[in-house]
Structures are given as structure tokens and as C-alpha cells.
Design a protein around this motif. Structure first.
Motif, mmCIF file in Angstrom:
data_model
loop_
_atom_site.group_PDB
_atom_site.id
_atom_site.type_symbol
_atom_site.label_atom_id
_atom_site.label_comp_id
_atom_site.label_asym_id
_atom_site.label_seq_id
_atom_site.Cartn_x
_atom_site.Cartn_y
_atom_site.Cartn_z
ATOM 1 N N ARG A 1 3.438 -8.642 -9.476
ATOM 2 C CA ARG A 1 4.427 -8.399 -10.517
ATOM 3 C C ARG A 1 3.824 -8.530 -11.923
ATOM 4 N NH1 ARG A 1 8.282 -12.071 -8.789
ATOM 5 N NH2 ARG A 1 8.352 -11.274 -6.655
ATOM 6 N N PHE A 2 2.917 -9.463 -12.090
ATOM 7 C CA PHE A 2 2.266 -9.584 -13.397
ATOM 8 C C PHE A 2 1.388 -8.367 -13.681
ATOM 9 C CE2 PHE A 2 3.058 -14.240 -12.955
ATOM 10 C CZ PHE A 2 3.837 -14.365 -14.097
ATOM 11 N N VAL A 3 0.680 -7.929 -12.666
ATOM 12 C CA VAL A 3 -0.168 -6.755 -12.852
ATOM 13 C C VAL A 3 0.692 -5.562 -13.277
ATOM 14 C CG1 VAL A 3 -1.698 -5.106 -11.714
ATOM 15 C CG2 VAL A 3 -1.899 -7.561 -11.202
ATOM 16 N N GLU A 4 1.758 -5.383 -12.521
ATOM 17 C CA GLU A 4 2.628 -4.234 -12.794
ATOM 18 C C GLU A 4 3.232 -4.328 -14.199
ATOM 19 O OE1 GLU A 4 5.060 -3.380 -9.408
ATOM 20 O OE2 GLU A 4 6.309 -1.961 -10.522
ATOM 21 N N ARG A 5 3.597 -5.538 -14.579
ATOM 22 C CA ARG A 5 4.217 -5.708 -15.880
ATOM 23 C C ARG A 5 3.224 -5.383 -17.004
ATOM 24 N NH1 ARG A 5 7.243 -11.195 -15.811
ATOM 25 N NH2 ARG A 5 7.604 -10.425 -13.681
ATOM 26 N N VAL B 1 2.280 1.112 -20.908
ATOM 27 C CA VAL B 1 2.889 2.435 -20.890
ATOM 28 C C VAL B 1 3.957 2.515 -21.973
ATOM 29 C CG1 VAL B 1 4.374 4.000 -19.581
ATOM 30 C CG2 VAL B 1 2.415 2.901 -18.448
ATOM 31 N N GLU B 2 4.761 1.475 -22.010
ATOM 32 C CA GLU B 2 5.863 1.494 -22.968
ATOM 33 C C GLU B 2 5.379 1.454 -24.413
ATOM 34 O OE1 GLU B 2 8.343 -1.619 -21.516
ATOM 35 O OE2 GLU B 2 9.058 -0.390 -19.826
ATOM 36 N N SER B 3 4.268 0.798 -24.635
ATOM 37 C CA SER B 3 3.736 0.745 -25.997
ATOM 38 C C SER B 3 3.058 2.060 -26.368
ATOM 39 C CB SER B 3 2.720 -0.392 -26.105
ATOM 40 O OG SER B 3 1.496 0.003 -25.530
ATOM 41 N N GLY B 4 2.925 2.960 -25.424
ATOM 42 C CA GLY B 4 2.284 4.233 -25.711
ATOM 43 C C GLY B 4 0.786 4.207 -25.532
ATOM 44 N N GLU B 5 0.252 3.046 -25.178
ATOM 45 C CA GLU B 5 -1.196 2.985 -25.006
ATOM 46 C C GLU B 5 -1.624 3.701 -23.730
ATOM 47 O OE1 GLU B 5 -2.811 -0.946 -24.978
ATOM 48 O OE2 GLU B 5 -4.814 -0.233 -24.397
ATOM 49 N N PHE B 6 -0.831 3.528 -22.683
ATOM 50 C CA PHE B 6 -1.120 4.246 -21.432
ATOM 51 C C PHE B 6 -0.225 5.469 -21.355
ATOM 52 C CE2 PHE B 6 -2.747 0.318 -18.883
ATOM 53 C CZ PHE B 6 -3.877 0.273 -19.696
ATOM 54 N N ARG B 7 -0.644 6.421 -20.550
ATOM 55 C CA ARG B 7 0.104 7.668 -20.398
ATOM 56 C C ARG B 7 1.568 7.407 -20.071
ATOM 57 N NH1 ARG B 7 -2.695 8.699 -15.336
ATOM 58 N NH2 ARG B 7 -0.819 9.930 -14.956
ATOM 59 N N ALA B 8 2.415 8.202 -20.645
ATOM 60 C CA ALA B 8 3.849 8.038 -20.409
ATOM 61 C C ALA B 8 4.199 8.365 -18.960
ATOM 62 C CB ALA B 8 4.651 8.920 -21.353
ATOM 63 N N ASP B 9 3.405 9.261 -18.355
ATOM 64 C CA ASP B 9 3.734 9.650 -16.982
ATOM 65 C C ASP B 9 2.995 8.820 -15.936
ATOM 66 O OD1 ASP B 9 1.269 10.598 -17.615
ATOM 67 O OD2 ASP B 9 1.470 12.454 -16.449
ATOM 68 N N LEU B 10 2.434 7.696 -16.348
ATOM 69 C CA LEU B 10 1.770 6.823 -15.379
ATOM 70 C C LEU B 10 2.825 5.977 -14.671
ATOM 71 C CD1 LEU B 10 -1.051 5.780 -14.362
ATOM 72 C CD2 LEU B 10 -0.798 3.933 -16.035
ATOM 73 N N ASP B 11 2.832 6.049 -13.361
ATOM 74 C CA ASP B 11 3.792 5.238 -12.602
ATOM 75 C C ASP B 11 3.212 3.837 -12.433
ATOM 76 O OD1 ASP B 11 5.042 3.853 -10.529
ATOM 77 O OD2 ASP B 11 5.635 5.709 -9.518
ATOM 78 N N PRO B 12 3.826 2.836 -13.033
ATOM 79 C CA PRO B 12 3.228 1.482 -12.993
ATOM 80 C C PRO B 12 3.036 0.957 -11.578
ATOM 81 C CG PRO B 12 4.979 1.597 -14.618
ATOM 82 C CD PRO B 12 5.054 2.874 -13.834
ATOM 83 N N ARG B 13 3.951 1.310 -10.681
ATOM 84 C CA ARG B 13 3.793 0.808 -9.321
ATOM 85 C C ARG B 13 2.554 1.409 -8.666
ATOM 86 N NH1 ARG B 13 3.720 -3.359 -6.605
ATOM 87 N NH2 ARG B 13 3.860 -3.105 -4.356
ATOM 88 N N MET B 14 2.421 2.721 -8.794
ATOM 89 C CA MET B 14 1.270 3.366 -8.183
ATOM 90 C C MET B 14 -0.023 2.921 -8.858
ATOM 91 S SD MET B 14 2.547 5.005 -5.717
ATOM 92 C CE MET B 14 1.027 5.798 -5.203
ATOM 93 N N ALA B 15 0.042 2.732 -10.136
ATOM 94 C CA ALA B 15 -1.145 2.266 -10.849
ATOM 95 C C ALA B 15 -1.539 0.873 -10.381
ATOM 96 C CB ALA B 15 -0.873 2.265 -12.353
ATOM 97 N N THR B 16 -0.536 0.055 -10.145
ATOM 98 C CA THR B 16 -0.814 -1.289 -9.629
ATOM 99 C C THR B 16 -1.500 -1.206 -8.268
ATOM 100 O OG1 THR B 16 1.096 -2.198 -10.780
ATOM 101 C CG2 THR B 16 0.240 -3.456 -8.914
ATOM 102 N N LEU B 17 -0.941 -0.377 -7.415
ATOM 103 C CA LEU B 17 -1.545 -0.248 -6.088
ATOM 104 C C LEU B 17 -2.969 0.278 -6.179
ATOM 105 C CD1 LEU B 17 1.426 1.107 -3.918
ATOM 106 C CD2 LEU B 17 0.608 -1.241 -4.216
ATOM 107 N N ALA B 18 -3.193 1.198 -7.100
ATOM 108 C CA ALA B 18 -4.549 1.706 -7.268
ATOM 109 C C ALA B 18 -5.487 0.601 -7.737
ATOM 110 C CB ALA B 18 -4.551 2.858 -8.270
ATOM 111 N N LEU B 19 -5.034 -0.144 -8.723
ATOM 112 C CA LEU B 19 -5.873 -1.227 -9.241
ATOM 113 C C LEU B 19 -6.207 -2.224 -8.131
ATOM 114 C CD1 LEU B 19 -5.422 -3.082 -12.607
ATOM 115 C CD2 LEU B 19 -5.885 -4.358 -10.517
#
Lengths: 226, 226, 226, 226
Positions: free
Chosen positions: B138-142, B148-166
Motif C-alpha cells: 500500500r505504501f508503494v502504491e501510494r 501520478v497525481e502531482s503530474g510527475e508520473f504519466r497520467a495514464d499510469l495505473d498505480p496498481r499495475m505499476a506497483t506490481l511491476a516494481l
DNA sequence: GATGAATGAGCTTTCATTCAT
DNA sequence: GATGAATGAAAGCTCATTCAT
């Protein structure tokens, strides 16, 4: 290629139900681990007596090797075919990922057993498998290296590390597929392809090339799975 | 936080050599798998009699839980600390990966056992571990979602999938570290951070921002590991 | 009645030698007590390997239950038959004692194990046995109560206490049979019957009745044991 | 008489808590049987460490002997005192039964252990106990024989069988006391005395004698138990 | 007076495997 | 093609006992 059974699968005459027995072994080994599974567990799945298994197999170990071999069987071949294609690196990587994950739909047990249990095989069997694996890895690496050399992928991308990333990411899918709603095989495939290509591609602004390449990234529609 | 031993580690009063015994169990379980390892194997590593193990543990299962707990112990806490930092998303992801991989240097056995053997624990223990794991995830995902929300990461990045990838990428490192020359922990860490950030970041040309962000990507020099 | 084996005796298909194995267990449990007996001891009696016992039994506990069940098997049934007879209370008590002691000739081991070791069974098995026992006790008590109500036994005889006396006395025989010269099963049977009838009967001088009853007290000559 | 501790109870100096430890052993052996009880169980009852037991005992076996000896201790002595009394046979039998059952109120554990577990002692200890037992039995038998010879009990009463009946009945009480409502120690005692006397006495109609005798059958009011 | 640490021996149970049928 | 019977080997675990402290 070599369709002959793994050594230890009693093969003087190939038995009728052998494939069924191997599948049962895959299922049980995947669930309980090789050492945690008993031959009785396998017999239970099949509805036969435990002693009857030995009509099909010389040993539990032979059953494990059969499962692992089946799990690893087509990877190298498919990677080789992809390598031979006349296509962009991106398209090839997409195809690689697709074919790496596709077996997780219908042969997940085999994949899991290969990934987790092959290390319990005795050295000769392990080496046989390792050879198959290395062939596969080499095609993956070559595909990436080609794309680097062609300038499609970043010049500073290390093909070995990229290969490990692709495989590591791909294998991790086996653990997640179907474990949460929304985390489907399709979804994982699409996202991983996307992720890898963003990481691999040369991001020097050459708009024309990039657009072009991208239009070919889509996953293969009617790719044969086998 | 709570430094109490896993249940089943005989703990009325903690025995002096307990940590040493757990480490031996980790080593043996990592090498041979939980079911493939015998308590005799563990005793051999320690140079004590097999029965003596039961002075420290209630059961082999309890030893496994102790190893897994130890293996999972600090992940959530460290992720939480990273989450709290005032820093760029990129720097946080870099720190996450660094701290995910760092234990593979000195506690690889624990990590491997956690990853591969925890599934053999009975449900209650597994749930205790799963709870720790989920906190971490949950911390990773957050962290990713914030970026993403700050605009630093792509807007279309799915945080859950990104977490799983990481996590998937990170865990795969455990299999490769030290297995080939050149594939060191440092190297893997650097490349994985790079790979993930390329995949996560907004690649719309905003040169100023990007430069700035990048200059902070470096791995933490003197990060405390614990 | 129901001739099905005790639960835990592997019984999908009843094995041929099962009765023999149960008898060996009875012998060993009788001599050394349940907890004092090892499965090795039983195997030694049979001349098979210890592991082979587990082809017949799920566990040592299951073997104990089988022995106890066999030990208790026919008591209730025989008491029921006696209860149904058209006969004097004295004759019925004589028959009860006879049939209570008769198994001590050829199935003493089973009896001893039932008496002394059943308490080590887990609750469910113990309850199954207790149910059989209670059926038996109830028939004994009813026979005595009937004789009290018919006026043959003393009006102030408490049927419950008389039952306990009969059973207590009867069970004590298991300890003494064959332990001293002169203390034979026949002798004990005769003396206990005599003792109990003297204690149970109405001793108000009604000479006619008493004579009559007495003439039927003799032990059954050719009573079937089963 | 001999107040010295059983051999094996470490007795160079009699330890302060020894009686307490023996009582704990009695409790545990009674509940779980000698072989089913662990020294840990005993230590748990006492709230001490298991190793500490060995400060009091040489061995588990020695503890068993101590319990059995304590369980058998006063029987012979009390029977001897009863034998010496100037009293009717009936009164003596009543006293015997009373004193046989009385310990079941406060020392039931010792009694049960003596009855059921003494057989697990090695021969020498068993013989020591058997000697005590035989002394007791001999007094009982003598009391009965005296009453037969005096004409108070039936001429055809076999003193040996009568003794076994008395003891068998008496011992059976240990199994029943407190197991059902209404089956109290008092009740059992009264009924068993009554039962035995009815069975033992000469029933030739000598009304005067009988009445007289009966008036003395009552249980001893203030009999000292020890 | 009591205990922490350790152990040797033995226990019940599991299991892969064999083989006659 | 399959199985009932049996087993050798090893596993996890228990336990009475010892001994230095």
C-alpha cells in the motif's frame, strides 16, 4: 521439436493416459510443491491407486522432469520464430511478452512448477532444462540487441539486463494472474509491453520514427499460441 | 515495530541463540525448500543435535514462520518512511527499489524463503505475513499514485499495475543476484530504477522539470538500511 | 449387530489380515498398556515390519479403538437376549454374570484393554464406546428392576447400585482369573452368582417360592457364548 | 509402620516439598496414566521447571513407586487393627469396607494409580508393593475365616473367594465414586456392606442371633480414617 | 533449591518404491 | 493396465535425564 518424452517417463511404448498423468502431477506439484506433494496426492487427482502411477513413471522425480519439460517446451521455438520475423524491435518485444505470458492462461501449473520446482531435479535433468532455457534467453537477448544496434532501442540499453528485466517481469505475472480483480492476463500483458517499450526505446526526439514504430506495437491479434 | 518473536518460537523467555538458529533455518530452507529440508539439515549447519532444535522451536513450521517474518520485517516500515519524505516521486521510487533490493545482499536467504516458502505455512501464519506485505504494497502504491497525481508520473499510469511491476521486477532480482558475472546487486538496482523511471515518468516534453527531477534520481548514498 | 469395522481401521476395502492384527494389538496393549506399548511391539508379535501396520491402520489410536470395540461388541446384545427370556430374575442374573465373565476365557486381552485403556481414546471414540456400554448397563439394570418389581428380589434393593455391584464384581474377575490356583473362571462365576443372588433375593421366609426359584439358578449348561 | 520414603525418592535429606511433589505426580498419573504422563505435566501442576523435579526424584519410576506406596500405605495396618478388635464378624467386615473406601474421598488419585499403574513398575518395586498388599489381603481373609469358624458367616463360604469379592467390589468403587448423581462414597459404602453381609451371613433361621448381629452392623461413626 | 541448555533414544507416522498377481 | 500388500528409510517430534551454574 523433439517430441520424445522426458527420460524416466516410461516410454518403451508411450502409454495412452500419460499426458493426463503429467497434467495431474503438474497440478499437484504446483499446489503443494514437489517435496510437499505425495504420489498419493497425484493418484487421488486421477482416481487411481498410488501404485498404478509407477506404470507410467519410473519415479516421482521423472514425473517432475516431465512436467518441467512440458512447461518449458515451446519457449525457445517461439522466440526463435519471433526473432526471424521482419518486424520492428518493438513488435518483437511485444510478441515475446505475449508468448511468454500466454501459457499462463492454460498451462499455469506447468509454468509454476518449472519456475519453482525445477531446482529440485538432479543435475542432469536440471541441465537439460537449463539448456532449453538458455536457448530461449539467447533469442530474447538477441532480439533486444538487434533493436539496440538498429537504433530503435536506446544505445545505452544493456541487452543482458534488459533480458533479465523482461523475463523477471514476465515470470512475476505467474504469481499475479487471477489473484485480484482487474489483474487479468490481458491487462498484465498490455501494461508490461508498454512499460518495457517505454524503458527500452530511444527517447531522443525523432518524432517520425517513433510514431511509426508505435503503430506497430499492438499485440499480435491472431498469433498462434503454440 | 513490535520486536516480539513469531508465535511458535518458544518465547516464554527468549533463548540466547535463537537468532542464530533462525538464520540456519533460513539458509537450509532457502537451499532445499521447506519440505525438502529436514530439521537434521538445520542441526547440521549449527553443529548441534537435531532434537536440540526443539528447545528453540515448537515445530519446523514455527521455524519457517520465524524466517518469513524476519524476511518481511522492515519492508513496510521503510516504505512508510520513504512515503513521508519531502522528495520527488522519482527519488522515492529509487529509494524504494534500493531498499527492496538491499536485503538481498545480507539477508538473501530470508528473502528467498519468504518469497518461495511462505505459502506452505498454515493459514493463520500466512495471514499474519500477508498483512505485513499488504502494508508494504500500500505504501508503494501510494507513492506511485502521489507522483501520478502531482503530474510527475504519466497520467495514464495505473498505480496498481505499476506497483506490481516494481515488486515483480524487484523480486526477480533475488533469483539473479550473483548468478552471472556482471549481474551484481548494484547493477541490478541501478538498471531497474532507470527502467522503472523511464516507464513511469511523464514523457511530454517539459525539459525544465525533467532535468530537475533527474538530477535527484541518484541512489541514496548513505541510506540507512535498517 | 452392525459388523462394520471401527473408524480408522482402514476400511475402504477390509483387509484380509485385519482381525489378526487387531488381536495382536489387543495382546500388546493388555500387557504393556496403550501408552507403554509401541507399534513396534505389535509388529514383533505379528512378525511383520512396523511400517506395515499402517497398511491396516490409520493410527495407533485407531487400533486401540478397534480393540475396545471388539472387546465391548456383544455385551449389550447378549444382555438384551437375556432380558427377553421368560425366566426367573435369578436365572437371568446368573446368565448375565456367566456371559459377563465368559469372554475372559478367550478374549481376556480385549476385555482388559477395554476396561483399562479406553480412557485414552479421544472423546468421539470414547463416546461411541460409552454408548455401547450404556446400552448394556441399561439391560442389566432393567433385569434387576424387573425382578424387584415382581417381588423376587428385595423391595429395598436399589437397581442402580445392584447393577454397579454386579458389574464391579464382574470386572474384578478379569484381574484374578488364572492368577492363583483354584481361582478359575468357573469358580469365580459360580461364587459371584451365588453371592449376588443371596444379596439380591427377598429373604422374607416364603419357602415355597424360594425353593422354586433356586432350582433354576444353575448356570446355563450349554449357553452359546456369542 | 515404616515411614521411610520409597527407594528412589531422594532421601539423604527428606526435602520439604516432597509430599507436594508426590501428590502432583499422583494427580497426573491418575489422569493420564503412567506412560501417558510426562514429567513436564507434573512440573506444570507444580509450577516449576521440569528439570527441577529431579531434585526430588531419581526418576519418573521412583515417583510412581512413591505414589503407589503412599496409596497402599495404611491398608494392612488398618486391617490388622480391625482384626484385633473384639467385635462381630459383621462389624469387622463393615469396618473393612469402610476403611477400604474412605481413602477414595481424599486420596483417590493415589488409589487409582496404585490400582492401575503399579504393574508398570520394575519387579523389585512391584514385589515390595505386592508384599504390602498381601499382608492386607491376609488380614481380610483371616477376618472372614474367623467369622466362618465362629458360625457367624455361612459354613460354605470360601474365605478366599469372599476376600476377592470384597476387594473387587471395593476397588470398583474407585471408578464410580462421583461419576453419577446419587452414587456417593457414603452410598456405595453402605450398600456394599449390606450386600456383602447378606451374602456372607449364615441364613439358617436363628432369628435371635441375627437381629442382634444386625444391630451392630452400622458403620463406625467416628472411626479414624488414618 | 532450582534452572537453562542440551541430548540420546525412541516414538508414531509418512512415503516412494517394489512386486506378484 | 492396474492393484493389493508390504517395506526400508527417513521424517518430525517427545521425553526422561544430565549437568554446569
Amino acid at each position: 521439436m523433439s517430441q520424445q518424452p522426458a527420460p524416466g517417463v516410461k516410454s518403451a511404448k508411450p502409454k495412452r493416459r500419460t499426458a493426463e498423468i503429467v497434467a495431474a502431477a503438474a497440478k499437484v506439484f504446483a499446489r503443494r510443491g514437489y517435496h510437499g506433494a505425495s504420489t498419493q496426492d497425484i493418484a487421488d487427482v486421477l482416481g487411481i491407486r498410488q501404485a498404478s502411477l509407477y506404470y507410467y513413471f519410473d519415479s516421482k522425480e521423472a514425473a517432475l522432469e516431465a512436467v518441467c519439460t512440458e512447461g518449458m517446451r515451446d519457449y525457445a521455438l517461439r522466440a526463435q520464430r519471433i526473432h526471424r520475423r521482419h518486424d520492428s524491435g518493438a513488435a518483437k518485444v511485444a510478441a515475446l511478452v505475449f508468448h511468454h505470458l500466454a501459457p499462463m492462461a492454460d498451462k499455469l501449473d506447468f509454468t509454476l512448477v518449472f519456475l519453482r520446482e525445477r531446482r529440485f531435479l538432479p543435475a542432469p535433468a536440471r541441465q537439460r532444462l537449463r539448456a532449453m532455457e538458455r536457448r530461449y534467453e539467447r533469442f530474447v537477448e538477441r532480439i533486444i540487441r538487434d533493436a539496440v544496434e538498429s537504433g530503435e532501442f536506446r544505445a545505452d540499453l544493456d541487452p543482458r539486463m534488459a533480458t533479465l528485466a523482461l523475463l523477471g517481469l514476465g515470470n512475476s505475472a505467474a504469481l499475479w494472474v487471477g489473484r485480484e480483480p482487474g489483474v487479468t492476463l490481458d491487462r498484465i500483458t498490455r501494461d508490461y509491453v508498454d512499460l518495457l517499450l517505454r524503458a527500452f526505446r530511444d527517447d531522443t526526439p525523432k518524432p517520425a520514427r517513433r510514431r511509426a514504430a508505435r503503430s506497430k506495437d499492438r499485440l499480435p491479434e491472431e498469433e498462434e499460441t503454440t
